[in-house]
Design a protein around this motif. Structure first.
Motif, mmCIF file in Angstrom:
data_model
loop_
_atom_site.group_PDB
_atom_site.id
_atom_site.type_symbol
_atom_site.label_atom_id
_atom_site.label_comp_id
_atom_site.label_asym_id
_atom_site.label_seq_id
_atom_site.Cartn_x
_atom_site.Cartn_y
_atom_site.Cartn_z
ATOM 1 N N ASP A 190 0.820 5.501 0.012
ATOM 2 C CA ASP A 190 0.107 6.760 0.168
ATOM 3 C C ASP A 190 0.800 7.819 -0.687
ATOM 4 O OD1 ASP A 190 -0.821 9.261 0.969
ATOM 5 O OD2 ASP A 190 -0.802 8.790 3.105
ATOM 6 N N THR A 192 -4.327 6.337 -2.305
ATOM 7 C CA THR A 192 -3.422 5.199 -2.194
ATOM 8 C C THR A 192 -3.335 4.429 -3.511
ATOM 9 O OG1 THR A 192 -5.175 3.713 -1.395
ATOM 10 C CG2 THR A 192 -3.878 4.893 0.273
ATOM 11 N N ILE A 211 0.861 -1.183 0.000
ATOM 12 C CA ILE A 211 0.000 0.000 0.000
ATOM 13 C C ILE A 211 0.897 1.232 0.000
ATOM 14 C CG2 ILE A 211 -1.885 1.193 1.188
ATOM 15 C CD1 ILE A 211 -2.291 -1.464 2.779
ATOM 16 N N THR A 263 -3.745 9.295 6.012
ATOM 17 C CA THR A 263 -3.880 8.657 4.699
ATOM 18 C C THR A 263 -5.346 8.540 4.304
ATOM 19 O OG1 THR A 263 -1.842 7.381 4.933
ATOM 20 C CG2 THR A 263 -3.496 6.508 3.410
ATOM 21 N N LEU A 270 -4.506 -0.072 6.276
ATOM 22 C CA LEU A 270 -4.956 1.194 5.706
ATOM 23 C C LEU A 270 -5.555 2.099 6.782
ATOM 24 C CD1 LEU A 270 -5.496 2.917 3.181
ATOM 25 C CD2 LEU A 270 -7.645 1.663 2.894
#
Length: 234
Positions: free
Chosen positions: A97, A136, A95, A131, A122
């Motif tokens: 950001d 993302t 993941i 975030t 997340l």
């Protein structure tokens, strides 16, 4: 789209939707574990960190420690530090950001997927660093595919209960762990998701497979290291 590249002559797998993040998935040619010194030198990393994975839903933020026991997700905020997790059929989740230049890797086997470890990661990024899911980029790495992953009824129900839209996620009792994780991210608001087409069991000549290799302890890896960029507009 995923594509093969090389790192010092060793085959690695990358995604072109993350051109500005140093990331890759290793293959059988050169896993990170046991070769940490090589990767540390090649990546010019100050440290290279891997957690003690136990199929948990525990996620930690990397700080000045090197030891992260019983942890299946790491969040990275500082440049110059490389993190990697290990896999052999389970789903690697990267993941990134875009706005805050923060990356994470999570380990989603069926237990992690049922616990929604990707979404836990997340949400921790959102709580600690602001975030937003729409900012993302998510990579669903090489893992066992629906063609080779049949499960029992209890596991099937546990996995299907993690999403609202269950369409296209299973064929009988064969489930698609990669698509289930992707659907979780979609329903959480992520917009850019790349799903790796490679099955670790079918492509056992490239990746390790716990099922195909009768419980092998060998693993390939997902790795990221942040640059000094503060934003990524890709």
């Amino acid at each position: 789209m995923f594509y093969f590249d090389t790192l010092c002559g060793k085959k690695i797998l990358k995604s072109d939707i993350l051109p500005h993040l140093q990331h890759f998935f290793t293959t059988r040619e050169c896993p990170v574990r046991g070769n940490e010194a090589f990767f540390k030198q090649v990546l010019n990393a100050e440290r290279i960190i891997s957690p003690g994975q136990t199929h948990s839903a525990n996620v930690e933020i990397v700080n000045n420690r090197d030891n992260y026991p019983e942890t299946d997700g790491l969040i990275l905020t500082e440049p110059g530090i490389a993190i990697y997790l290990s896999f052999a059929d389970c789903v690697p989740l990267i993941i990134y950001d875009n706005k805050n230049n923060i990356a994470a890797i999570s380990h989603a086997g069926w237990k992690g997927t049922a616990a929604k470890i990707g979404i836990i990661t997340l949400e921790k990024m959102q709580k600690e660093f602001g975030t937003q899911p729409e900012n993302t980029v998510v990579l669903i790495g090489p893992a066992i595919s629906v063609c080779c992953y049949e499960v029992g009824e209890d596991v099937y129900k546990s996995l299907m209960n993690t999403v609202n839209d269950k369409q296209g996620l299973a064929e009988g009792r064969r489930v698609d762990l990669k698509k289930i994780n992707a659907r979780q991210f979609e329903e959480a608001g992520a917009k850019k998701i790349d799903i790796c087409p490679y099955c670790t069991a079918c492509n056992n000549d490239i990746f390790f497979s716990y099922r195909k290799e009768n419980g092998t302890t060998l693993r390939h890896n997902a790795l990221v290291i942040l640059s000094d960029r503060k934003t990524d507009k890709s």
